[in-house]
Design a protein around this motif. Structure first.
Motif, mmCIF file in Angstrom:
data_model
loop_
_atom_site.group_PDB
_atom_site.id
_atom_site.type_symbol
_atom_site.label_atom_id
_atom_site.label_comp_id
_atom_site.label_asym_id
_atom_site.label_seq_id
_atom_site.Cartn_x
_atom_site.Cartn_y
_atom_site.Cartn_z
ATOM 1 N N GLY A 149 -8.474 -139.380 -19.833
ATOM 2 C CA GLY A 149 -9.824 -139.423 -19.283
ATOM 3 C C GLY A 149 -10.432 -138.045 -19.166
ATOM 4 N N GLN A 150 -11.585 -137.990 -18.492
ATOM 5 C CA GLN A 150 -12.355 -136.763 -18.325
ATOM 6 C C GLN A 150 -12.468 -136.415 -16.849
ATOM 7 O OE1 GLN A 150 -14.000 -134.810 -20.793
ATOM 8 N NE2 GLN A 150 -12.817 -136.017 -22.258
ATOM 9 N N PHE A 178 -13.193 -138.147 -11.796
ATOM 10 C CA PHE A 178 -12.354 -138.399 -12.959
ATOM 11 C C PHE A 178 -12.748 -139.746 -13.526
ATOM 12 C CE2 PHE A 178 -8.685 -140.434 -14.923
ATOM 13 C CZ PHE A 178 -8.363 -139.492 -15.882
ATOM 14 N N GLU A 179 -12.985 -139.794 -14.823
ATOM 15 C CA GLU A 179 -13.353 -141.048 -15.486
ATOM 16 C C GLU A 179 -12.327 -141.387 -16.545
ATOM 17 O OE1 GLU A 179 -16.964 -143.041 -18.161
ATOM 18 O OE2 GLU A 179 -17.405 -141.417 -16.745
ATOM 19 N N ALA A 180 -11.693 -142.540 -16.393
ATOM 20 C CA ALA A 180 -10.714 -142.987 -17.379
ATOM 21 C C ALA A 180 -11.426 -143.332 -18.683
ATOM 22 C CB ALA A 180 -9.955 -144.197 -16.855
ATOM 23 N N THR A 181 -10.830 -142.928 -19.790
ATOM 24 C CA THR A 181 -11.427 -143.211 -21.104
ATOM 25 C C THR A 181 -10.489 -144.007 -21.996
ATOM 26 O OG1 THR A 181 -10.646 -141.065 -21.925
ATOM 27 C CG2 THR A 181 -12.894 -141.158 -21.063
ATOM 28 N N ASN A 182 -9.323 -144.360 -21.485
ATOM 29 C CA ASN A 182 -8.332 -145.049 -22.298
ATOM 30 C C ASN A 182 -7.620 -146.076 -21.430
ATOM 31 O OD1 ASN A 182 -6.701 -145.721 -24.446
ATOM 32 N ND2 ASN A 182 -5.715 -143.712 -24.641
ATOM 33 N N ALA A 193 -1.233 -147.606 -12.012
ATOM 34 C CA ALA A 193 -2.112 -146.807 -11.156
ATOM 35 C C ALA A 193 -3.552 -147.267 -11.349
ATOM 36 C CB ALA A 193 -1.976 -145.327 -11.500
ATOM 37 N N SER A 194 -4.213 -147.637 -10.254
ATOM 38 C CA SER A 194 -5.526 -148.293 -10.349
ATOM 39 C C SER A 194 -6.590 -147.396 -10.960
ATOM 40 C CB SER A 194 -5.972 -148.757 -8.963
ATOM 41 O OG SER A 194 -6.148 -147.640 -8.098
ATOM 42 N N PHE A 195 -6.531 -146.084 -10.700
ATOM 43 C CA PHE A 195 -7.600 -145.219 -11.209
ATOM 44 C C PHE A 195 -7.465 -144.962 -12.716
ATOM 45 C CE2 PHE A 195 -4.274 -142.189 -10.449
ATOM 46 C CZ PHE A 195 -4.543 -141.054 -11.186
ATOM 47 N N LEU A 196 -6.357 -145.418 -13.290
ATOM 48 C CA LEU A 196 -6.169 -145.321 -14.736
ATOM 49 C C LEU A 196 -6.240 -146.706 -15.383
ATOM 50 C CD1 LEU A 196 -3.126 -142.861 -14.685
ATOM 51 C CD2 LEU A 196 -5.534 -142.284 -14.983
ATOM 52 N N ALA A 197 -6.744 -147.692 -14.627
ATOM 53 C CA ALA A 197 -6.618 -149.091 -15.036
ATOM 54 C C ALA A 197 -7.469 -149.447 -16.243
ATOM 55 C CB ALA A 197 -6.961 -150.015 -13.870
ATOM 56 N N LYS A 198 -8.688 -148.918 -16.291
ATOM 57 C CA LYS A 198 -9.556 -149.344 -17.400
ATOM 58 C C LYS A 198 -10.557 -148.256 -17.723
ATOM 59 C CE LYS A 198 -12.625 -151.816 -14.182
ATOM 60 N NZ LYS A 198 -13.256 -153.104 -13.859
ATOM 61 N N PRO A 199 -10.943 -148.158 -18.994
ATOM 62 C CA PRO A 199 -11.943 -147.159 -19.394
ATOM 63 C C PRO A 199 -13.247 -147.352 -18.622
ATOM 64 C CG PRO A 199 -10.860 -148.093 -21.320
ATOM 65 C CD PRO A 199 -10.419 -148.911 -20.141
ATOM 66 N N GLY A 200 -13.836 -146.246 -18.218
ATOM 67 C CA GLY A 200 -15.099 -146.285 -17.481
ATOM 68 C C GLY A 200 -14.931 -146.227 -15.978
ATOM 69 N N LYS A 201 -13.718 -146.440 -15.478
ATOM 70 C CA LYS A 201 -13.500 -146.398 -14.031
ATOM 71 C C LYS A 201 -13.579 -144.950 -13.551
ATOM 72 C CE LYS A 201 -10.294 -147.805 -10.342
ATOM 73 N NZ LYS A 201 -11.247 -148.660 -9.620
ATOM 74 N N ARG A 202 -14.419 -144.699 -12.543
ATOM 75 C CA ARG A 202 -14.598 -143.355 -11.997
ATOM 76 C C ARG A 202 -13.930 -143.244 -10.634
ATOM 77 N NH1 ARG A 202 -20.428 -140.401 -13.124
ATOM 78 N NH2 ARG A 202 -20.279 -140.396 -15.422
ATOM 79 N N THR A 203 -13.269 -142.128 -10.427
ATOM 80 C CA THR A 203 -12.574 -141.851 -9.172
ATOM 81 C C THR A 203 -13.012 -140.490 -8.660
ATOM 82 O OG1 THR A 203 -10.644 -143.145 -9.873
ATOM 83 C CG2 THR A 203 -10.314 -141.530 -8.097
ATOM 84 N N PRO A 204 -13.499 -140.393 -7.420
ATOM 85 C CA PRO A 204 -13.859 -139.074 -6.887
ATOM 86 C C PRO A 204 -12.620 -138.199 -6.750
ATOM 87 C CG PRO A 204 -13.989 -140.744 -5.166
ATOM 88 C CD PRO A 204 -13.758 -141.473 -6.444
ATOM 89 N N MET A 205 -12.795 -136.878 -6.912
ATOM 90 C CA MET A 205 -11.657 -135.976 -6.824
ATOM 91 C C MET A 205 -12.117 -134.612 -6.325
ATOM 92 S SD MET A 205 -12.541 -133.966 -9.590
ATOM 93 C CE MET A 205 -11.119 -132.911 -9.506
ATOM 94 N N PHE A 206 -11.150 -133.829 -5.885
ATOM 95 C CA PHE A 206 -11.386 -132.464 -5.450
ATOM 96 C C PHE A 206 -10.310 -131.594 -6.075
ATOM 97 C CE2 PHE A 206 -10.730 -128.884 -2.498
ATOM 98 C CZ PHE A 206 -12.034 -128.415 -2.389
#
Length: 485
Positions: free
Chosen positions: A296-297, A67-71, A79-92
């Protein structure tokens, strides 16, 4: 035939196996010797290879991605994984049908589970939703009864349309979801071509302790596509794993599916004045009132290496929160906060969160010890209680959930609103004539086997209250008249 040392077959305790083709016997005819512990181990493990299947969402497919935050939504959540655009978080993610067993067909008319596990740097966050924005019921106390109606009759072991429609007709809050289920969206073309929703209302809290209510929408970037009922039935017989196969093959071919995540945000005070109870999961918030905001995406780019280890043993709970994301008073959500993790403790074990697929990628420190299948160091010799004087892990005041005011008598009560018809009628009127015709045909086909006219008439009455044309067309299809009251 010789094998390299790296391919040496061993027992589960690591000893080399001398013969894996012939059991140890007394002479060539036997009988077999109980001292053949390798044989006993193989047979005993084989008997235990299947964990209990999920009571609901048993049939599923999964994939890894990111998941990549875009906003920048830090004004709403910390929530850290939504903190800044461009931050990528692995997910399943695990997609699933709801009612069928582990070996059931993919292309049946059923909601689809849409469960996402984000491996954030502050712990795992599970968003456990469906491909629909609403649900059939709004109080968890009705869930066991509802699911019983979707399962098999205790005597015939057959699906039971009498139970299905009896329950729905006696639970008018189900009408909105029933309309979605019986529409074209009831059978997605593939798992890649459907939206996903958190369905419930959640709470976001920012670094200043300011809170908002939020709803999640995953919009497929592949576009929404659905299956014709006849094609779906044909596929159910010819390729019951059609959706599972499609997802695996698309990712294997490098055709990585993706979704854009949006949220609707409601100020806390609006919950007291909005025209629908914002915590009622049988209702949606109008996007005119609360527009979608991009988050994000989500991209799926890796298939599991082992289905059992990753898809079957994956455990999700809507109670797996991270700082900045919290529960709302949604009654259905409140019940799920307990029920999901409890199901995993029964199905997989008390230490299900220590399995590789469920293990957080952030550091884990707690005082939980022992239990079946404890696969890590079990805390070693570290301090095992709290509070303590030995520097063990301690609470973080900043991680406390944000307070919100509650009041009222302790009582068993329904939601205040009993308008179960407006949103279902609005949805019906949004459909094209072709879509309405298919919706009515699907409903009529599903209700024809119902034995009691009383159940059919009661359900027709609900359709009529949503929209008179809706009720009349279903009644005509069933050869009945709309009830006078």
């Amino acid at each position: 035939m010789t094998h390299s040392p790296h391919n040496k077959l061993t027992t589960s305790w690591g000893a080399p196996v001398g013969d894996n083709q012939n059991s140890m016997t007394a002479g060539s005819r036997g009988p077999t010797l109980i001292q053949d512990v390798h044989l006993l181990e193989k047979l005993a493990h084989f008997n235990r290879e299947r964990v209990p299947e999920r009571v609901v969402h048993a049939k599923g497919a999964g994939a890894h991605g990111y998941f990549e935050a875009t906003n920048d939504l830090s004004s709403y959540t910390k929530a850290s994984f939504l903190a800044k655009p461009g931050k990528r978080t692995p997910m399943f993610i695990r997609f699933s049908t709801v009612a069928g067993e582990l070996g059931s067909a993919d292309t049946v008319r059923d909601p689809r589970g849409f469960a996402v596990k984000f491996y954030t740097d502050e712990g795992n966050y599970d968003l456990v939703g469906n491909n629909t924005p609403v649900f059939f019921i709004r109080d968890a106390i009705k869930f066991p009864d509802f699911i019983h109606t979707q399962k098999r009759h205790p005597q015939t072991h057959l699906k039971n349309p009498n139970a299905v429609w009896d329950f729905w007709s006696l639970s008018p809050e189900s009408l909105h979801q029933v309309t979605i289920l019986m529409s074209d969206r009831g059978i997605p073309a593939t798992l890649r071509h459907m939206h996903g929703f958190g369905s419930h209302t959640f709470k976001w809290v920012n670094a200043h302790g300011e809170a908002v209510w939020v709803k999640y929408h995953f919009k497929t970037n592949q576009g929404v596509r659905n299956l014709d009922v006849d094609v779906a039935a044909k596929l159910a017989g010819e390729n019951p794993d059609y959706h599972t196969e499609d997802l695996f093959n698309a990712i294997a071919a490098g055709d990585f599916p993706s979704w854009t995540l949006y949220v609707q945000i409601m100020p806390l005070q609006d919950a007291d004045t909005y025209r629908f109870d914002p915590f009622d999961v049988t209702k949606v918030w109008s996007q005119k009132d609360y527009p979608l905001i991009e988050v994000g995406q989500m991209v799926l780019n890796r298939n599991p290496d082992n289905y059992f280890a990753e898809v079957e043993q994956a455990t999700f709970s809507p109670g797996s929160f991270v700082p900045g994301i919290e529960a709302s008073p949604d009654k259905m959500l409140q019940g799920r906060l307990f029920a999901y993790s409890d199901a995993h403790r029964y199905r997989v074990g008390a230490n299900h969160n220590s399995l590789p697929i469920n293990r957080p990628q952030s550091e884990v420190n707690h005082y939980q010890r022992d239990g079946q299948m404890r696969a890590d160091g079990n805390g070693g010799g570290s301090v095992y209680y709290e509070p303590n004087s030995y520097g063990g892990p301690a609470q973080s005041e900043t991680a406390k959930p944000a307070a919100y005011e509650v009041s009222g008598k302790a009582d068993s009560v329904d939601y205040d609103s009993h308008d179960h018809y407006t949103q279902a009628g609005d949805l019906y009127r949004l459909l094209s004539e072709e879509e309405r015709a298919r919706l009515v045909r699907n409903i009529v086909g599903a209700m024809l086997p119902v034995e009691k006219a009383e159940i059919k008439l009661r359900q027709i009455g609900h359709f009529y209250k949503a929209d008179p044309e809706y009720g009349r067309r279903v009644a005509e299809g069933l050869g009945l008249s709309v009830p006078e009251n």
